[in-house]
Design a protein around this motif. Structure first.
Motif, mmCIF file in Angstrom:
data_model
loop_
_atom_site.group_PDB
_atom_site.id
_atom_site.type_symbol
_atom_site.label_atom_id
_atom_site.label_comp_id
_atom_site.label_asym_id
_atom_site.label_seq_id
_atom_site.Cartn_x
_atom_site.Cartn_y
_atom_site.Cartn_z
ATOM 1 N N GLN A 238 59.889 -5.330 -51.113
ATOM 2 C CA GLN A 238 60.124 -5.725 -52.503
ATOM 3 C C GLN A 238 61.530 -6.274 -52.687
ATOM 4 O O GLN A 238 61.745 -7.198 -53.481
ATOM 5 N N ARG A 239 62.485 -5.702 -51.964
ATOM 6 C CA ARG A 239 63.865 -6.222 -52.075
ATOM 7 C C ARG A 239 63.963 -7.618 -51.480
ATOM 8 O O ARG A 239 64.645 -8.495 -52.033
ATOM 9 N N LEU A 240 63.285 -7.846 -50.374
ATOM 10 C CA LEU A 240 63.255 -9.184 -49.777
ATOM 11 C C LEU A 240 62.585 -10.192 -50.714
ATOM 12 O O LEU A 240 63.080 -11.316 -50.900
ATOM 13 N N LEU A 241 61.471 -9.791 -51.322
ATOM 14 C CA LEU A 241 60.777 -10.680 -52.245
ATOM 15 C C LEU A 241 61.634 -11.010 -53.452
ATOM 16 O O LEU A 241 61.652 -12.158 -53.923
ATOM 17 N N LEU A 242 62.328 -10.012 -53.967
ATOM 18 C CA LEU A 242 63.194 -10.250 -55.122
ATOM 19 C C LEU A 242 64.252 -11.289 -54.795
ATOM 20 O O LEU A 242 64.508 -12.213 -55.589
ATOM 21 N N GLU A 243 64.878 -11.145 -53.628
ATOM 22 C CA GLU A 243 65.923 -12.099 -53.250
ATOM 23 C C GLU A 243 65.334 -13.490 -53.001
ATOM 24 O O GLU A 243 65.960 -14.507 -53.365
ATOM 25 N N ALA A 244 64.154 -13.534 -52.420
ATOM 26 C CA ALA A 244 63.497 -14.823 -52.197
ATOM 27 C C ALA A 244 63.206 -15.520 -53.521
ATOM 28 O O ALA A 244 63.440 -16.734 -53.671
ATOM 29 N N LYS A 245 62.709 -14.785 -54.488
ATOM 30 C CA LYS A 245 62.428 -15.367 -55.807
ATOM 31 C C LYS A 245 63.698 -15.892 -56.456
ATOM 32 O O LYS A 245 63.705 -16.981 -57.051
ATOM 33 N N ARG A 246 64.778 -15.133 -56.354
ATOM 34 C CA ARG A 246 66.054 -15.569 -56.930
ATOM 35 C C ARG A 246 66.504 -16.887 -56.297
ATOM 36 O O ARG A 246 66.957 -17.810 -56.996
ATOM 37 N N CYS A 247 66.391 -16.957 -54.975
ATOM 38 C CA CYS A 247 66.817 -18.173 -54.275
ATOM 39 C C CYS A 247 65.964 -19.377 -54.679
ATOM 40 O O CYS A 247 66.475 -20.490 -54.877
ATOM 41 N N LEU A 248 64.642 -19.147 -54.814
ATOM 42 C CA LEU A 248 63.738 -20.246 -55.143
ATOM 43 C C LEU A 248 63.920 -20.736 -56.578
ATOM 44 O O LEU A 248 63.731 -21.925 -56.868
ATOM 45 N N VAL A 249 64.287 -19.833 -57.471
ATOM 46 C CA VAL A 249 64.420 -20.198 -58.886
ATOM 47 C C VAL A 249 65.818 -20.709 -59.223
ATOM 48 O O VAL A 249 65.974 -21.693 -59.953
ATOM 49 N N TYR A 250 66.842 -20.066 -58.680
ATOM 50 C CA TYR A 250 68.206 -20.327 -59.143
ATOM 51 C C TYR A 250 69.065 -21.154 -58.184
ATOM 52 O O TYR A 250 70.224 -21.422 -58.482
ATOM 53 N N THR A 251 68.532 -21.533 -57.014
ATOM 54 C CA THR A 251 69.324 -22.346 -56.085
ATOM 55 C C THR A 251 68.533 -23.591 -55.685
ATOM 56 O O THR A 251 67.320 -23.680 -55.923
ATOM 57 N N ALA A 252 69.232 -24.522 -55.072
ATOM 58 C CA ALA A 252 68.588 -25.747 -54.578
ATOM 59 C C ALA A 252 68.282 -25.640 -53.087
ATOM 60 O O ALA A 252 67.970 -26.643 -52.437
ATOM 61 N N MET A 253 68.361 -24.434 -52.539
ATOM 62 C CA MET A 253 68.089 -24.242 -51.117
ATOM 63 C C MET A 253 66.662 -24.650 -50.785
ATOM 64 O O MET A 253 65.731 -24.429 -51.576
ATOM 65 N N THR A 254 66.494 -25.262 -49.627
ATOM 66 C CA THR A 254 65.138 -25.565 -49.178
ATOM 67 C C THR A 254 64.448 -24.266 -48.774
ATOM 68 O O THR A 254 65.091 -23.228 -48.566
ATOM 69 N N ILE A 255 63.133 -24.354 -48.624
ATOM 70 C CA ILE A 255 62.378 -23.160 -48.226
ATOM 71 C C ILE A 255 62.822 -22.699 -46.837
ATOM 72 O O ILE A 255 62.926 -21.497 -46.579
ATOM 73 N N ASN A 256 63.117 -23.659 -45.960
ATOM 74 C CA ASN A 256 63.613 -23.291 -44.633
ATOM 75 C C ASN A 256 64.945 -22.562 -44.730
ATOM 76 O O ASN A 256 65.194 -21.594 -44.000
ATOM 77 N N GLN A 257 65.821 -23.009 -45.620
ATOM 78 C CA GLN A 257 67.133 -22.366 -45.806
ATOM 79 C C GLN A 257 66.972 -20.961 -46.399
ATOM 80 O O GLN A 257 67.679 -20.028 -46.002
ATOM 81 N N VAL A 258 66.053 -20.826 -47.345
ATOM 82 C CA VAL A 258 65.795 -19.500 -47.930
ATOM 83 C C VAL A 258 65.298 -18.557 -46.841
ATOM 84 O O VAL A 258 65.756 -17.410 -46.722
ATOM 85 N N SER A 259 64.370 -19.052 -46.044
ATOM 86 C CA SER A 259 63.827 -18.249 -44.946
ATOM 87 C C SER A 259 64.934 -17.796 -44.009
ATOM 88 O O SER A 259 65.010 -16.614 -43.638
#
Length: 289
Positions: A238-259
């Motif tokens: 759940q902590r990993l998912l929360l951080e992933a959601k934050r990155c996807l919503v609030y940053t311009a990072m690509t999915i590869n960069q988020v990963s």
């Protein structure tokens, strides 16, 4: 000792007796052996409407069932059976011990003076180091009960008060121990949460966190389930998912960069993990937001 669901639970005055209270006292004493022998060492499930029983198994073996919970006793133990609790007993034929039955008015009077609620809930206390003390106390009660000496009623009530003080203290010790365990559990959970915040990107195994906390992985899982409603692994995910959601919503990072930022070895693995946890792919989640 289970009974058919449709069978009514008999309400007895004293074991199998439905007749009037068999003594002018508010107290009844007898040995376990004297009653259970008559019933082939088994007392069927029943309840008492206005009586409290204290069953002291001094030696031998017993199965003490109270409200569906079975205590298997092989060492000296004292079982508290409050009024209206369904209970049944099985004994080995070499059992030795005492059954003390107290009328509710006496119980209310004594517990009121002691400010104790120990007889309101069923409990089984191992005698432990107190066995010589309890042996002496129950022997004194049995001797006094059998005699008609001056001051008998006062002496019996005094001895029973001593016994109830012992029960009250043991109940308090158990409550304090349970509270301390709960407090330690909350501290462990807080520390786990702190460590998780620092290391969730490292995908550390549960055993690593448990070792840092000085407990077993099973214990950590049990604490997380009891206090947080999730397993330790679920909390990590759940902590990993929360951080992933934050990155996807609030940053311009690509999915590869988020990963990569979350420590996943491959973007495809991250995408499967994210979809399993949210029902959406990372791309679909980002578009929907």
């Amino acid at each position: 000792m289970s009974k058919p669901a449709h069978a009514p639970v008999p309400v007895f005055k004293l074991y199998g007796e439905t007749t009037a209270w068999p003594t002018p006292d508010l107290i009844h004493w007898e040995s376990i052996e004297s009653r259970s022998r008559l019933h082939e060492w088994e007392i069927k499930p029943h309840q008492h409407g206005d009586l409290v029983q204290l069953l002291y198994v001094r030696s031998g073996r017993a199965e003490l069932e109270v409200e569906g919970l079975v205590n298997r006793v092989e060492r000296a133990s004292l079982q508290v059976v409050p009024a209206l609790c369904v209970h049944g007993f099985r004994f080995s034929d070499d059992v030795d011990g005492h059954v003390l039955t107290l009328a509710l008015p006496l119980v209310e009077q004594v517990t009121g003076l002691l400010d104790s609620q120990a007889l309101l809930a069923p409990a089984c206390f191992a005698a432990g180091d107190s066995q010589p003390y309890l042996d002496t106390l129950f022997e004194a009660i049995s001797r006094e009960y059998a005699r008609q000496e001056p001051g008998r009623e006062l002496m019996l009530q005094s001895l029973i008060s001593v016994l109830l003080v012992w029960i009250g203290r043991r109940a308090l010790e158990r409550t304090r121990s349970d509270t301390q365990q709960q407090d330690r559990g909350r501290l462990h959970l807080q520390e786990f949460t702190r460590l998780l915040e620092q290391h969730f990107r490292e995908h550390l195994p549960i055993e690593h966190y448990a070792q840092r906390l000085g407990i077993s992985a099973a214990h950590l899982n049990a604490l997380c389930r009891r206090l947080a409603g999730q397993s330790a692994l679920q909390m990590i995910n759940q902590r990993l998912l929360l951080e992933a959601k934050r990155c996807l919503v609030y940053t311009a990072m690509t999915i590869n960069q988020v990963s990569d930022s979350l420590g996943f070895s491959e973007p495809a693995y991250f995408s499967r993990f994210f979809k399993r946890g949210t029902g959406q792919s990372p791309k679909a989640f980002r578009i929907a937001r």
